[in-house]
Design an enzyme around this catalytic site. Sequence first.
Site, PDB file in Angstrom:
ATOM      1  CE  LYS A   1      42.729  25.628  45.106  1.00 22.09           C
ATOM      2  NZ  LYS A   1      42.057  26.854  44.884  1.00 22.09           N
TER       3      LYS A   1
ATOM      4  CG  ASP B   1      39.046  26.661  35.559  1.00 22.56           C
ATOM      5  OD1 ASP B   1      38.080  26.030  36.027  1.00 22.56           O
ATOM      6  OD2 ASP B   1      40.010  27.045  36.249  1.00 22.56           O
TER       7      ASP B   1
ATOM      8  CG  ASP C   1      41.808  23.798  37.003  1.00 17.27           C
ATOM      9  OD1 ASP C   1      42.191  24.667  36.200  1.00 17.27           O
ATOM     10  OD2 ASP C   1      41.399  24.078  38.139  1.00 17.27           O
TER      11      ASP C   1
HETATM   12  N1  GDD Z   1      31.821  35.175  38.722  1.00 17.97           N
HETATM   13  C1  GDD Z   1      32.921  34.865  39.396  1.00 17.97           C
HETATM   14  N2  GDD Z   1      33.320  35.686  40.422  1.00 17.97           N
HETATM   15  N3  GDD Z   1      33.614  33.755  39.070  1.00 17.97           N
HETATM   16  C2  GDD Z   1      34.728  33.460  39.780  1.00 17.97           C
HETATM   17  C3  GDD Z   1      35.199  34.273  40.825  1.00 17.97           C
HETATM   18  C4  GDD Z   1      34.441  35.459  41.157  1.00 17.97           C
HETATM   19  O1  GDD Z   1      34.769  36.226  42.065  1.00 17.97           O
HETATM   20  N4  GDD Z   1      36.337  33.721  41.325  1.00 17.97           N
HETATM   21  C5  GDD Z   1      36.546  32.588  40.602  1.00 17.97           C
HETATM   22  N5  GDD Z   1      35.585  32.445  39.661  1.00 17.97           N
HETATM   23  C6  GDD Z   1      35.440  31.361  38.692  1.00 17.97           C
HETATM   24  C7  GDD Z   1      36.688  31.150  37.834  1.00 17.97           C
HETATM   25  O2  GDD Z   1      36.553  31.895  36.616  1.00 17.97           O
HETATM   26  C8  GDD Z   1      36.651  29.647  37.583  1.00 17.97           C
HETATM   27  O3  GDD Z   1      35.861  29.328  36.459  1.00 17.97           O
HETATM   28  C9  GDD Z   1      35.965  29.080  38.814  1.00 17.97           C
HETATM   29  O4  GDD Z   1      35.292  30.173  39.439  1.00 17.97           O
HETATM   30  C10 GDD Z   1      36.939  28.431  39.804  1.00 17.97           C
HETATM   31  O5  GDD Z   1      37.962  29.360  40.105  1.00 17.97           O
HETATM   32  P1  GDD Z   1      39.493  28.962  40.004  1.00 17.97           P
HETATM   33  O6  GDD Z   1      40.269  30.168  40.355  1.00 17.97           O
HETATM   34  O7  GDD Z   1      39.779  28.284  38.708  1.00 17.97           O
HETATM   35  O8  GDD Z   1      39.606  27.940  41.207  1.00 17.97           O
HETATM   36  P2  GDD Z   1      40.626  26.750  41.416  1.00 17.97           P
HETATM   37  O9  GDD Z   1      40.927  26.043  40.149  1.00 17.97           O
HETATM   38  O10 GDD Z   1      41.789  27.259  42.194  1.00 17.97           O
HETATM   39  O11 GDD Z   1      39.799  25.773  42.389  1.00 17.97           O
HETATM   40  C11 GDD Z   1      38.466  25.400  42.088  1.00 17.97           C
HETATM   41  O12 GDD Z   1      38.420  24.397  41.092  1.00 17.97           O
HETATM   42  C12 GDD Z   1      39.046  23.134  41.472  1.00 17.97           C
HETATM   43  C13 GDD Z   1      38.842  22.183  40.302  1.00 17.97           C
HETATM   44  O13 GDD Z   1      39.518  22.642  39.191  1.00 17.97           O
HETATM   45  C14 GDD Z   1      37.803  24.894  43.378  1.00 17.97           C
HETATM   46  O14 GDD Z   1      36.441  24.741  43.087  1.00 17.97           O
HETATM   47  C15 GDD Z   1      38.434  23.585  43.848  1.00 17.97           C
HETATM   48  O15 GDD Z   1      37.710  23.079  44.951  1.00 17.97           O
HETATM   49  C16 GDD Z   1      38.395  22.562  42.728  1.00 17.97           C
HETATM   50  O16 GDD Z   1      39.067  21.365  43.142  1.00 17.97           O
HETATM   51 MG    MG Z   2      40.549  26.405  38.163  1.00 23.55          MG
END
Ligand code: GDD
Ligand code: MG
Length: 377
Positions: A179, A128, A240
């Site tokens: 977080k 994303d 993001d």
């Molecule tokens: N295959 C798979 N399985 N993918 C997953 C799963 C899972 O169980 N859970 C999450 N993802 C994928 C989501 O589709 C997304 O592309 C990515 O992993 C990150 O998940 P998010 O849910 O978007 O996380 P976030 O935005 O809260 O936090 C992450 O991204 C931030 C930057 O945008 C973390 O990596 C943070 O450390 C980072 O700063």
């Molecule tokens: Mg994200």
Amino acid sequence: MHVRTTSPAPCRSGDDTVTEAILLVGGKGTRLRPLTVHTPKPMVPAAGVPFLTHQLARAKAAGVERVVLATSYLAEVFEPYFGDGSSLGLSLEYVTERDPLGTGGALGNVASRLRSGPDDPVLVFNGDILTGLDIRALVATHTSSGADVSLHLTRVEDPRAFGLVPTDADGRVTAFLEKPQTPEEIVTDQINAGAYVFRRSVIDAIPLGRPVSVERETFPGLLAAGAHLQGMVDSTYWLDLGTPQAFVRGSADLVLGRAPSPAVPGRCGDRLILPTASVAADAKLTSGTVIGASAVIGAGARISGSAVLDGAVVEAGAVVSDSLIGAGARIGARTVVSGAVVGDGAVVGADNELRSGVRVWCGAVLPAGAVRFSSDL
Ligand code: GDD
Ligand code: MG
């Protein structure tokens, strides 16, 4: 978990190529509902194509040849659209988790599908992230520093929704705080931007068969074991797309060319109208607006900074700004939609006013004049 505790001598100095990538596309996209009720987040259209297309095209442009998609939520929709990847000049493989394994578990789960050698670099992307990151520069940093994992870092004003990644004077990661909850934990404005280069053997060492968070378990574990995590701060375009507001902005920025992607299907000035859309001659489309296939825009409608998805209808005199109108949804005449999301197939009758943060659920029906906005309340 086995990790190298001393950094190897930099290998293949100057080699900035990576040919294999993993894309994490299994999240539920909860914050993006109702857009993600029928469609996984990476498949929601941004600038006319499923968002994932932009990431795949950028990976391809950086030399990636093969991508493994780690899917879970609504996994079945990816392969029918992208197939074997040949239309993008890529070879794609799909791996589905029966139960979500988390960001780290998803990587471990696809490790056996990788073809890279144990010390080779493997690119990993959150599904994303819209970014102008110089992928080759990240790979070059990884290679020249001899790191086990290299992370793209960016700076944000409010880092609380992200993973904080402080580094030392050499760019070496000193901690990973996902977080942060308390003010004391906010030790830096550098955050994990969701793009990494892993030494392949590090992915092989992620435990199998249970959920693992790469941010909460793998990275802190690697640091504790003395592994070398290298940060590369790159302040290029970064977003993001996890919230509706961010998604709409990202789509508009792609159309406007602020966010780089080889996959934007042709724009005309500051708007993008897909070929089968029908737009009234006096409708005004501005600020990165995209009109999807077979959508219909009525006389005098004004749409700015918005995404109108396939088959949606915006009737005469409606005013839509910074909003996303879902596939097949209908916006009635003279209705105002500002900073809102209208789910797939929803019908918003004439003379309504939907303001910031409103989310109309998929298939919902709002009668004419049902919602008015008053700043006096
Ligand atoms: N295959 C798979 N399985 N993918 C997953 C799963 C899972 O169980 N859970 C999450 N993802 C994928 C989501 O589709 C997304 O592309 C990515 O992993 C990150 O998940 P998010 O849910 O978007 O996380 P976030 O935005 O809260 O936090 C992450 O991204 C931030 C930057 O945008 C973390 O990596 C943070 O450390 C980072 O700063
Ligand atoms: Mg994200």
